[in-house]
Design an enzyme around this catalytic site. Structure first.
Site, PDB file in Angstrom:
ATOM      1  N   SER A   1      -1.314  -6.891  -5.345  1.00  0.00           N
ATOM      2  CA  SER A   1       0.033  -7.146  -5.248  1.00  0.00           C
ATOM      3  C   SER A   1       0.642  -8.365  -5.896  1.00  0.00           C
ATOM      4  O   SER A   1       0.509  -8.618  -6.900  1.00  0.00           O
ATOM      5  CB  SER A   1       0.297  -6.809  -3.507  1.00  0.00           C
ATOM      6  OG  SER A   1       1.491  -6.750  -3.297  1.00  0.00           O
TER       7      SER A   1
ATOM      8  N   HIS B   1       1.613  -2.229  -7.811  1.00  0.00           N
ATOM      9  CA  HIS B   1       2.201  -1.245  -7.272  1.00  0.00           C
ATOM     10  C   HIS B   1       3.808  -1.704  -7.011  1.00  0.00           C
ATOM     11  O   HIS B   1       3.791  -2.849  -7.251  1.00  0.00           O
ATOM     12  CB  HIS B   1       1.697  -0.806  -6.038  1.00  0.00           C
ATOM     13  CG  HIS B   1       1.396  -2.139  -4.975  1.00  0.00           C
ATOM     14  ND1 HIS B   1       2.473  -2.524  -4.090  1.00  0.00           N
ATOM     15  CD2 HIS B   1       0.524  -2.854  -4.313  1.00  0.00           C
ATOM     16  CE1 HIS B   1       2.216  -3.434  -3.306  1.00  0.00           C
ATOM     17  NE2 HIS B   1       1.006  -3.492  -3.576  1.00  0.00           N
TER      18      HIS B   1
END
Length: 257
Positions: free
Chosen positions: A137, A160
């Site tokens: 992340s 993501h």
């Protein structure tokens, strides 16, 4: 017959309250407390020592990056208010010539992660990052923020889209805010790595790779192949590269004292 101690009670070595028995010194107390602290913090009584102070500062980012909201106490966290003063001190301290950044993080607060990334990227001293275990992340831009980056062969990086948790106001402005925040992350990664915009967004919005989510889990060799990370390697290679960067900067004559 010995009359030297006649009329005086004998010393009792098992009774610490005996006024005649000498108690432990302050140095002994400090040694015991120091040993206890080391056992509690490190699980061992001593740590490897160096004859001289190292010119490399090691900064670790582990667990979840904690931002403006305090996380539950059972979470393993890295607090950004602890890292920011350290990064400033690294820039100011003339004895520190390079920064080794070690990551094993699941990500966390986007703005806190970007703040850390921008500070590391703006350091005038050589920096090398290494992803061990995972740099997921918001850990992706932090890993890319160093001047040279490594990733362990078995380490992974999850790419993501940005998301929010908790109460969200369902208006178009909320989604526009999310999109702008995401563009900040994308632009930083593109600026500090060799991955293309199309490839990075393809990995970010890929379907079917993550369970119940959108994105891609990139393993060591793939991260290098995509241009996200410079090289596959471990701690030894990272320190060797950092020393090379330090020597190179000294030879150029632009080393900041």
């Amino acid at each position: 017959m010995d009359f030297k101690n006649q009329g005086e009670p004998p010393l009792n070595p098992t009774n610490p309250s005996d006024p005649k028995q000498p108690g432990p010194s302050k140095d002994q107390d400090k040694t015991k407390s120091s040993l206890v602290d080391k056992i509690q913090q490190l699980g061992q009584t001593n740590v490897p020592a160096m004859d001289e102070q190292s010119n490399i500062h090691c900064l670790t980012i582990i667990g979840q990056i904690e931002g403006h909201m305090q996380l539950p106490p059972q979470n393993k966290t890295t607090k950004y208010e602890h890292l920011i003063p350290q990064i400033v001190a690294i820039e100011q301290n003339p004895k520190i010539e390079g920064l080794l950044l070690i990551l094993n993080t699941v990500g966390g607060d986007v703005e806190a992660g970007l703040a850390i990334s921008e500070m590391i990227a703006s350091l005038s001293k050589p920096t090398v990052s290494i992803v061990l275990g995972g740099g997921h992340s918001i850990g992706v831009p932090i890993a890319c923020s160093a001047k040279y980056s490594f990733i362990a062969e078995t380490a992974t990086m999850t790419i993501h889209p940005v998301r929010l948790t908790g109460l969200v106001i369902g208006v178009p402005q909320t989604f526009e805010y999310l999109d702008k925040m995401q563009e900040r992350v994308v632009s930083f990664v593109l600026k500090h790595s060799n991955i293309s915009e199309d490839k990075f967004k393809e990995l970010m919005f890929s379907k079917g790779n993550l369970t119940r989510d959108i994105g891609t889990n990139v393993i060591g060799d793939d991260a290098v192949a995509y241009g996200l990370i410079n090289e596959v390697g471990g701690v030894g290679q990272a320190i060797k590269k950092l020393n090379e960067l330090i020597e190179g900067q000294k030879q150029k004559g632009d080393y900041v004292q």
